[in-house]
Design a protein around this motif. Structure first.
Motif, PDB file in Angstrom:
ATOM      1  N   LEU A  13       0.720  -1.233   0.058  1.00  0.00           N
ATOM      2  CA  LEU A  13      -0.018  -0.070   0.007  1.00  0.00           C
ATOM      3  C   LEU A  13       0.980   1.246   0.107  1.00  0.00           C
ATOM      4  O   LEU A  13       0.710   2.326  -0.737  1.00  0.00           O
ATOM      5  N   THR A  14       2.069   1.307   0.610  1.00  0.00           N
ATOM      6  CA  THR A  14       2.777   2.436   0.659  1.00  0.00           C
ATOM      7  C   THR A  14       3.600   2.635  -0.622  1.00  0.00           C
ATOM      8  O   THR A  14       3.929   3.748  -0.885  1.00  0.00           O
ATOM      9  N   SER A  15       3.693   1.635  -1.445  1.00  0.00           N
ATOM     10  CA  SER A  15       4.407   1.961  -2.843  1.00  0.00           C
ATOM     11  C   SER A  15       3.418   1.828  -3.739  1.00  0.00           C
ATOM     12  O   SER A  15       2.776   1.001  -3.786  1.00  0.00           O
ATOM     13  N   PHE A  16       3.389   2.673  -4.815  1.00  0.00           N
ATOM     14  CA  PHE A  16       2.361   2.702  -5.764  1.00  0.00           C
ATOM     15  C   PHE A  16       3.012   2.082  -7.032  1.00  0.00           C
ATOM     16  O   PHE A  16       3.966   2.270  -7.608  1.00  0.00           O
ATOM     17  N   ASN A  17       2.461   0.906  -7.405  1.00  0.00           N
ATOM     18  CA  ASN A  17       2.738   0.160  -8.434  1.00  0.00           C
ATOM     19  C   ASN A  17       1.927   0.216  -9.509  1.00  0.00           C
ATOM     20  O   ASN A  17       0.486   0.079  -9.485  1.00  0.00           O
ATOM     21  N   LYS A  26       7.441   0.341 -19.701  1.00  0.00           N
ATOM     22  CA  LYS A  26       8.276   1.349 -19.903  1.00  0.00           C
ATOM     23  C   LYS A  26       7.691   2.404 -20.529  1.00  0.00           C
ATOM     24  O   LYS A  26       8.125   3.674 -20.200  1.00  0.00           O
ATOM     25  N   GLU A  27       6.881   2.139 -21.427  1.00  0.00           N
ATOM     26  CA  GLU A  27       5.975   3.459 -22.033  1.00  0.00           C
ATOM     27  C   GLU A  27       5.364   4.310 -21.155  1.00  0.00           C
ATOM     28  O   GLU A  27       5.432   5.403 -20.958  1.00  0.00           O
ATOM     29  N   LYS A  28       4.513   3.455 -20.141  1.00  0.00           N
ATOM     30  CA  LYS A  28       3.552   4.272 -18.959  1.00  0.00           C
ATOM     31  C   LYS A  28       4.601   4.902 -18.123  1.00  0.00           C
ATOM     32  O   LYS A  28       4.266   5.836 -17.692  1.00  0.00           O
ATOM     33  N   ARG A  29       5.817   4.138 -17.655  1.00  0.00           N
ATOM     34  CA  ARG A  29       6.876   4.922 -16.952  1.00  0.00           C
ATOM     35  C   ARG A  29       7.078   6.096 -17.397  1.00  0.00           C
ATOM     36  O   ARG A  29       7.354   7.165 -16.605  1.00  0.00           O
ATOM     37  N   GLU A  30       7.459   6.102 -18.653  1.00  0.00           N
ATOM     38  CA  GLU A  30       7.931   7.291 -19.304  1.00  0.00           C
ATOM     39  C   GLU A  30       6.930   8.384 -19.316  1.00  0.00           C
ATOM     40  O   GLU A  30       7.319   9.698 -19.168  1.00  0.00           O
ATOM     41  N   ILE A  32       4.502   8.768 -17.263  1.00  0.00           N
ATOM     42  CA  ILE A  32       4.343   9.100 -15.848  1.00  0.00           C
ATOM     43  C   ILE A  32       5.371  10.025 -15.646  1.00  0.00           C
ATOM     44  O   ILE A  32       5.189  11.238 -14.862  1.00  0.00           O
ATOM     45  N   LYS A  33       6.604   9.758 -15.906  1.00  0.00           N
ATOM     46  CA  LYS A  33       7.753  10.712 -15.655  1.00  0.00           C
ATOM     47  C   LYS A  33       7.907  11.875 -16.203  1.00  0.00           C
ATOM     48  O   LYS A  33       7.919  12.934 -15.542  1.00  0.00           O
ATOM     49  N   THR A  34       7.230  12.112 -17.423  1.00  0.00           N
ATOM     50  CA  THR A  34       7.148  13.327 -18.061  1.00  0.00           C
ATOM     51  C   THR A  34       6.086  14.111 -17.415  1.00  0.00           C
ATOM     52  O   THR A  34       6.129  15.185 -17.226  1.00  0.00           O
ATOM     53  N   MET A  35       4.796  13.518 -17.182  1.00  0.00           N
ATOM     54  CA  MET A  35       3.930  14.463 -16.297  1.00  0.00           C
ATOM     55  C   MET A  35       4.325  14.764 -15.064  1.00  0.00           C
ATOM     56  O   MET A  35       4.084  15.996 -14.521  1.00  0.00           O
ATOM     57  N   LYS A  36       5.103  13.943 -14.175  1.00  0.00           N
ATOM     58  CA  LYS A  36       5.648  14.239 -12.984  1.00  0.00           C
ATOM     59  C   LYS A  36       6.666  15.416 -13.063  1.00  0.00           C
ATOM     60  O   LYS A  36       6.809  16.354 -12.188  1.00  0.00           O
ATOM     61  N   ILE A  37       7.252  15.278 -14.204  1.00  0.00           N
ATOM     62  CA  ILE A  37       8.566  16.516 -14.382  1.00  0.00           C
ATOM     63  C   ILE A  37       7.757  17.850 -14.452  1.00  0.00           C
ATOM     64  O   ILE A  37       8.143  18.995 -13.868  1.00  0.00           O
ATOM     65  N   ALA A  38       6.585  17.868 -15.577  1.00  0.00           N
ATOM     66  CA  ALA A  38       5.849  19.035 -15.604  1.00  0.00           C
ATOM     67  C   ALA A  38       5.315  19.515 -14.324  1.00  0.00           C
ATOM     68  O   ALA A  38       5.245  20.682 -13.860  1.00  0.00           O
ATOM     69  N   PHE A  39       4.654  18.476 -13.607  1.00  0.00           N
ATOM     70  CA  PHE A  39       4.194  18.949 -12.406  1.00  0.00           C
ATOM     71  C   PHE A  39       5.083  19.541 -11.445  1.00  0.00           C
ATOM     72  O   PHE A  39       4.615  20.642 -10.738  1.00  0.00           O
ATOM     73  N   LEU A  40       6.015  18.737 -11.138  1.00  0.00           N
ATOM     74  CA  LEU A  40       7.211  19.257 -10.109  1.00  0.00           C
ATOM     75  C   LEU A  40       7.605  20.683 -10.542  1.00  0.00           C
ATOM     76  O   LEU A  40       7.764  21.631  -9.345  1.00  0.00           O
ATOM     77  N   THR A  41       7.950  20.809 -11.580  1.00  0.00           N
ATOM     78  CA  THR A  41       8.590  22.072 -12.312  1.00  0.00           C
ATOM     79  C   THR A  41       7.550  23.127 -11.923  1.00  0.00           C
ATOM     80  O   THR A  41       7.920  24.223 -11.377  1.00  0.00           O
ATOM     81  N   GLU A  63      15.484   6.767  -9.599  1.00  0.00           N
ATOM     82  CA  GLU A  63      15.743   5.494 -10.447  1.00  0.00           C
ATOM     83  C   GLU A  63      16.159   4.567  -9.181  1.00  0.00           C
ATOM     84  O   GLU A  63      15.816   3.401  -9.285  1.00  0.00           O
ATOM     85  N   LYS A  64      16.998   4.859  -8.098  1.00  0.00           N
ATOM     86  CA  LYS A  64      17.338   4.130  -7.015  1.00  0.00           C
ATOM     87  C   LYS A  64      16.339   3.855  -6.163  1.00  0.00           C
ATOM     88  O   LYS A  64      16.089   2.683  -5.741  1.00  0.00           O
ATOM     89  N   GLU A  65      15.333   4.787  -5.855  1.00  0.00           N
ATOM     90  CA  GLU A  65      14.076   4.493  -5.142  1.00  0.00           C
ATOM     91  C   GLU A  65      13.179   3.370  -5.822  1.00  0.00           C
ATOM     92  O   GLU A  65      12.736   2.734  -5.120  1.00  0.00           O
ATOM     93  N   PHE A  66      13.085   3.566  -7.161  1.00  0.00           N
ATOM     94  CA  PHE A  66      12.135   2.789  -7.723  1.00  0.00           C
ATOM     95  C   PHE A  66      12.677   1.350  -7.708  1.00  0.00           C
ATOM     96  O   PHE A  66      11.858   0.414  -7.571  1.00  0.00           O
ATOM     97  N   GLU A  67      14.017   1.196  -7.966  1.00  0.00           N
ATOM     98  CA  GLU A  67      14.571  -0.156  -7.687  1.00  0.00           C
ATOM     99  C   GLU A  67      14.694  -0.670  -6.381  1.00  0.00           C
ATOM    100  O   GLU A  67      13.900  -1.900  -6.120  1.00  0.00           O
ATOM    101  N   LEU A  68      14.611   0.017  -5.257  1.00  0.00           N
ATOM    102  CA  LEU A  68      14.285  -0.637  -3.946  1.00  0.00           C
ATOM    103  C   LEU A  68      12.752  -0.748  -3.767  1.00  0.00           C
ATOM    104  O   LEU A  68      12.588  -1.782  -3.167  1.00  0.00           O
ATOM    105  N   LYS A  69      11.988   0.040  -4.207  1.00  0.00           N
ATOM    106  CA  LYS A  69      10.611  -0.027  -3.791  1.00  0.00           C
ATOM    107  C   LYS A  69       9.741  -1.080  -4.570  1.00  0.00           C
ATOM    108  O   LYS A  69       8.974  -1.925  -4.123  1.00  0.00           O
ATOM    109  N   HIS A  70      10.266  -1.133  -6.109  1.00  0.00           N
ATOM    110  CA  HIS A  70       9.667  -2.035  -7.040  1.00  0.00           C
ATOM    111  C   HIS A  70      10.298  -3.245  -7.210  1.00  0.00           C
ATOM    112  O   HIS A  70       9.591  -4.178  -7.074  1.00  0.00           O
TER     113      HIS A  70
END
Length: 152
Positions: A13-17, A26-30, A32-41, A63-70
């Motif tokens: 529940l604590t990690s969003f999968n 990979k496509e979905k992650r990219e 989401i990453k693009t959306m996240k960059i725009a949102f955080l910026t 990247e490191k957090e994704f590796e550990l969490k997922h």
């Protein structure tokens, strides 16, 4: 073994999968990453100097957090599923220790990340980053839920 089940459910529940297959994931992650960059910026209102220093550190952290969490958690869950009915108390204890160590690695990673950011961003923006990440995840989850409700 009930405590182990509870811990695994809590960790899930604590990690969003996002579960998808191969290239689609990979496509979905990219996306989401693009959306996240725009949102955080937008949310952090980074100036060009801050952005130039912030994004390489943030991307490495992500990247490191994704590796550990997922990726690591996925292996723990696989071990649990494979042996849940025949797992001895010793095996369950070992798995629980591995999960605890993974959670500790995530904590240390975030602490180091925040330490790195202190030289780049004011404390108020670092706090805003944490809040913005949570807001983004909440927004993404709502979109995912709404998409699922429309299909039904």
């Amino acid at each position: 073994m009930k405590p182990l089940k509870i811990i695994i459910v809590l960790l899930l529940l604590t990690s969003f999968n996002f579960y998808a297959q191969g290239d689609n994931m990979k496509e979905k992650r990219e996306q989401i990453k693009t959306m996240k960059i725009a949102f955080l910026t937008t949310e952090l209102d980074l100036n060009s100097t801050e952005a130039e220093k912030f994004w390489p550190i943030y991307n490495t952290f992500e990247e490191k957090e994704f590796e550990l969490k997922h990726l690591k958690m996925r292996s723990f869950i696989k071990k649990y599923k494979e042996g849940k009915d025949k797992m001895s108390e010793k095996e369950a204890s070992t798995l629980l220790n591995q999960i605890e160590n993974n959670e500790e690695e995530i904590f240390v990673l975030r602490k180091k990340f925040i330490g790195n950011l202190k030289g780049i961003l004011p404390a108020s923006k670092i706090i805003r980053l944490k809040k913005s990440e949570e807001d983004f995840n909440r927004k993404l989850l709502m979109q995912y839920r709404n998409k699922g409700q429309r299909k039904e």
